[in-house]
Write a protein that holds these residues in place. Structure first.
Motif, PDB file in Angstrom:
ATOM      1  N   LEU A 129       8.654  50.738  -5.308  1.00  0.00           N
ATOM      2  CA  LEU A 129       9.084  51.900  -4.546  1.00  0.00           C
ATOM      3  C   LEU A 129       9.532  52.986  -5.514  1.00  0.00           C
ATOM      4  N   ILE A 130       9.091  54.214  -5.266  1.00  0.00           N
ATOM      5  CA  ILE A 130       9.535  55.361  -6.053  1.00  0.00           C
ATOM      6  C   ILE A 130      10.218  56.327  -5.096  1.00  0.00           C
ATOM      7  N   LEU A 131      11.506  56.563  -5.337  1.00  0.00           N
ATOM      8  CA  LEU A 131      12.328  57.370  -4.434  1.00  0.00           C
ATOM      9  C   LEU A 131      12.918  58.553  -5.196  1.00  0.00           C
ATOM     10  N   PRO A 132      12.302  59.732  -5.130  1.00  0.00           N
ATOM     11  CA  PRO A 132      12.836  60.898  -5.841  1.00  0.00           C
ATOM     12  C   PRO A 132      14.052  61.488  -5.139  1.00  0.00           C
ATOM     13  N   ASP A 133      14.884  62.117  -5.950  1.00  0.00           N
ATOM     14  CA  ASP A 133      16.071  62.827  -5.429  1.00  0.00           C
ATOM     15  C   ASP A 133      16.906  61.918  -4.535  1.00  0.00           C
ATOM     16  N   THR A 134      17.093  60.680  -4.973  1.00  0.00           N
ATOM     17  CA  THR A 134      17.819  59.674  -4.193  1.00  0.00           C
ATOM     18  C   THR A 134      18.967  59.105  -5.023  1.00  0.00           C
ATOM     19  N   ILE A 135      20.162  59.150  -4.474  1.00  0.00           N
ATOM     20  CA  ILE A 135      21.330  58.591  -5.166  1.00  0.00           C
ATOM     21  C   ILE A 135      21.619  57.190  -4.653  1.00  0.00           C
ATOM     22  N   ARG A 136      21.720  57.061  -3.343  1.00  0.00           N
ATOM     23  CA  ARG A 136      22.022  55.760  -2.736  1.00  0.00           C
ATOM     24  C   ARG A 136      20.762  55.191  -2.099  1.00  0.00           C
ATOM     25  N   ILE A 137      20.430  53.984  -2.483  1.00  0.00           N
ATOM     26  CA  ILE A 137      19.254  53.318  -1.922  1.00  0.00           C
ATOM     27  C   ILE A 137      19.659  52.603  -0.634  1.00  0.00           C
ATOM     28  N   PRO A 138      19.019  52.899   0.486  1.00  0.00           N
ATOM     29  CA  PRO A 138      19.383  52.268   1.759  1.00  0.00           C
ATOM     30  C   PRO A 138      19.272  50.740   1.692  1.00  0.00           C
ATOM     31  N   ASN A 139      20.218  50.060   2.310  1.00  0.00           N
ATOM     32  CA  ASN A 139      20.216  48.592   2.293  1.00  0.00           C
ATOM     33  C   ASN A 139      18.967  48.016   2.935  1.00  0.00           C
ATOM     34  N   GLU A 140      18.453  48.706   3.969  1.00  0.00           N
ATOM     35  CA  GLU A 140      17.285  48.156   4.658  1.00  0.00           C
ATOM     36  C   GLU A 140      16.063  48.100   3.756  1.00  0.00           C
ATOM     37  N   ILE A 144       9.176  66.527 -11.017  1.00  0.00           N
ATOM     38  CA  ILE A 144       8.241  65.716 -10.252  1.00  0.00           C
ATOM     39  C   ILE A 144       7.215  66.618  -9.572  1.00  0.00           C
ATOM     40  N   PRO A 145       5.998  66.147  -9.389  1.00  0.00           N
ATOM     41  CA  PRO A 145       4.983  66.971  -8.724  1.00  0.00           C
ATOM     42  C   PRO A 145       5.241  67.081  -7.228  1.00  0.00           C
ATOM     43  N   ILE A 146       4.830  68.184  -6.671  1.00  0.00           N
ATOM     44  CA  ILE A 146       4.927  68.413  -5.225  1.00  0.00           C
ATOM     45  C   ILE A 146       3.514  68.391  -4.648  1.00  0.00           C
ATOM     46  N   ILE A 147       3.363  67.732  -3.521  1.00  0.00           N
ATOM     47  CA  ILE A 147       2.056  67.672  -2.874  1.00  0.00           C
ATOM     48  C   ILE A 147       1.905  68.873  -1.948  1.00  0.00           C
ATOM     49  N   SER A 148       0.877  69.661  -2.169  1.00  0.00           N
ATOM     50  CA  SER A 148       0.596  70.820  -1.324  1.00  0.00           C
ATOM     51  C   SER A 148      -0.908  70.937  -1.169  1.00  0.00           C
ATOM     52  N   ASN A 149      -1.324  71.920  -0.390  1.00  0.00           N
ATOM     53  CA  ASN A 149      -2.759  72.123  -0.185  1.00  0.00           C
ATOM     54  C   ASN A 149      -3.468  72.491  -1.490  1.00  0.00           C
ATOM     55  N   GLU A 150      -2.703  73.077  -2.429  1.00  0.00           N
ATOM     56  CA  GLU A 150      -3.292  73.508  -3.691  1.00  0.00           C
ATOM     57  C   GLU A 150      -3.202  72.436  -4.773  1.00  0.00           C
ATOM     58  N   SER A 151      -2.439  71.367  -4.533  1.00  0.00           N
ATOM     59  CA  SER A 151      -2.221  70.369  -5.582  1.00  0.00           C
ATOM     60  C   SER A 151      -3.423  69.433  -5.704  1.00  0.00           C
ATOM     61  N   ASP A 152      -3.539  68.828  -6.863  1.00  0.00           N
ATOM     62  CA  ASP A 152      -4.617  67.891  -7.171  1.00  0.00           C
ATOM     63  C   ASP A 152      -4.094  66.470  -6.937  1.00  0.00           C
ATOM     64  N   ASN A 153      -4.654  65.785  -5.925  1.00  0.00           N
ATOM     65  CA  ASN A 153      -4.172  64.435  -5.619  1.00  0.00           C
ATOM     66  C   ASN A 153      -4.346  63.481  -6.791  1.00  0.00           C
ATOM     67  N   ASP A 154      -5.451  63.608  -7.524  1.00  0.00           N
ATOM     68  CA  ASP A 154      -5.675  62.721  -8.660  1.00  0.00           C
ATOM     69  C   ASP A 154      -4.585  62.886  -9.714  1.00  0.00           C
ATOM     70  N   LYS A 155      -4.181  64.117  -9.958  1.00  0.00           N
ATOM     71  CA  LYS A 155      -3.124  64.356 -10.948  1.00  0.00           C
ATOM     72  C   LYS A 155      -1.779  63.841 -10.448  1.00  0.00           C
ATOM     73  N   PHE A 156      -1.567  63.926  -9.140  1.00  0.00           N
ATOM     74  CA  PHE A 156      -0.318  63.404  -8.584  1.00  0.00           C
ATOM     75  C   PHE A 156      -0.237  61.893  -8.795  1.00  0.00           C
ATOM     76  N   PHE A 157      -1.306  61.176  -8.482  1.00  0.00           N
ATOM     77  CA  PHE A 157      -1.279  59.725  -8.635  1.00  0.00           C
ATOM     78  C   PHE A 157      -1.285  59.326 -10.118  1.00  0.00           C
ATOM     79  N   GLU A 158      -1.840  60.182 -10.959  1.00  0.00           N
ATOM     80  CA  GLU A 158      -1.748  59.932 -12.396  1.00  0.00           C
ATOM     81  C   GLU A 158      -0.284  60.002 -12.833  1.00  0.00           C
ATOM     82  N   TRP A 159       0.451  60.975 -12.309  1.00  0.00           N
ATOM     83  CA  TRP A 159       1.872  61.097 -12.643  1.00  0.00           C
ATOM     84  C   TRP A 159       2.631  59.847 -12.179  1.00  0.00           C
ATOM     85  N   LEU A 160       2.327  59.352 -10.981  1.00  0.00           N
ATOM     86  CA  LEU A 160       2.978  58.131 -10.506  1.00  0.00           C
ATOM     87  C   LEU A 160       2.718  56.970 -11.465  1.00  0.00           C
TER      88      LEU A 160
END
Length: 360
Positions: free
Chosen positions: A43-54, A222-238
């Protein structure tokens, strides 16, 4: 000795697919339902301080699995075994420590199919109906046998059943180390019953548990997903983030490989990374998917969250009954990216297994 021209080597073949899905719908994506043998979850959780117990606890519910050494395959078609575990719940079984390109392999899928991936010599001894491996059609060194354990025609007393039982007992003298997990269809039945069954039959049964890892990266773009973003580059970053690649190196140097966060991007205080490694059933992945859906629906400020699932490199099948092979890296994985107020993105990856064939 001349140095090889490594720049002339062909890139290993991979198969990728991307689709979008409305995460607010209650149905589980087919990619989860049909991927049976899961080795690691991230799991990758950006901008997260407390991880939910669930998110922490749902993966550990009924998460025990068992290792059994030196198993006779004929045990897997025992009438009592099929009736008690294969037909009354979801049983997942996989050979371990065997290489899919070198050794025999055995598996049982939650759909109730017994899969025997056998070297030609062992296949010919059995005298059972099978098909040559799709990935070995020229050499004919491997064959695959698929038996539907839930079929009405495969029951004790019928000719086909008796033939298979006799063949496995007399002619398959190889024994296997396997891992097994069982999700009973009735809540009042204990999942450990399957371990007790093998223990009564004088097998050594070992309880196994998943390994958990957590890390936090601070002050990250971190990359932001938008209509202009490249999905391949996003998953490469992950991928770079997952393997602890250097995402903060802003020094430009012609002699050093550097990586830059793709645009558009945003800065966040921290990114949480959680990873479980072991043996996971599709039901456990379903529970985590539902928990992630609920979590992202209450966090409209999050840019996205990601769930990554990696399969076993040496499983005989990848998705459903699609044959799997190990030519380069044995990859069979998928990533689901959840976005608030937008469709989820599902990314599926296969390595050299780019022409899978369904055995039915």
């Amino acid at each position: 000795m001349l140095n090889p021209e490594i720049w002339n080597f062909k890139t290993p073949q991979h198969y990728f697919s991307i689709e979008e899905k409305d995460f607010k719908k209650t149905d589980i994506p087919n990619i989860i339902k049909s991927h049976y043998f899961n080795h690691s979850i991230s799991l990758i959780l950006p901008d997260t301080i407390r991880i939910p117990n669930e998110l922490r606890t749902c993966i550990f519910e009924d998460s025990d699995y068992y290792r059994i050494n030196n198993l006779n395959v004929s045990e897997l078609i025992n009438k009592e075994f099929i009736e008690a575990f294969v037909k009354k719940g979801e049983l997942t079984l996989l050979t371990i420590e065997n290489k899919i390109d070198l050794d025999n392999s055995v598996a049982i899928t939650p759909s109730g199919h017994l899969i025997l991936s056998l070297l030609t010599e062992d296949f010919q001894k059995l005298g059972l109906e099978g098909k040559v491996s799709f990935f070995d059609r020229k050499m004919h060194t491997r064959y695959v046998i698929i038996i539907d354990l839930k079929s009405e025609n495969f029951t004790s007393g019928k000719k086909n059943y008796e033939h298979v039982q006799t063949s496995l007992k007399k002619h398959l003298d190889k024994k296997f180390n396997i891992i097994i997990s069982w999700n009973p269809s009735e809540e009042n039945v204990c999942p450990s019953s399957v371990a007790a069954w093998f223990h009564k039959r004088k097998y050594s049964v070992f309880l196994c548990q998943q390994v958990f890892l957590q890390r936090t990266e601070y002050s990250l773009s971190i990359p932001i997903i938008s209509n202009e973003s490249d999905n391949d580059k996003f998953f490469e970053w992950l991928g770079v983030f997952t393997i602890c690649g250097d995402l903060k190196n802003n020094i430009e140097n012609d002699y050093i490989n550097t990586y830059k966060c793709p645009l558009p991007s945003m800065n966040v205080g921290q990114v949480q990374y959680l990873q479980w490694t072991g043996f996971f059933t599709r039901n456990q992945i379903k529970n985590l998917y539902n928990a992630m859906n609920e979590y992202i629906s209450t966090k409209n400020t999050l840019p996205w969250t990601a769930l990554h699932v990696q399969g076993f490199l040496d499983s005989p099948v990848s998705w459903d009954l699609k044959e799997h092979t190990f030519y380069t890296d044995g990859d069979n994985s998928y990533t689901i990216v959840f976005r608030p107020n937008a469709h989820s993105i599902i990314y599926k990856s296969l390595s050299s297994n780019n022409k899978p064939r369904i055995f039915q």
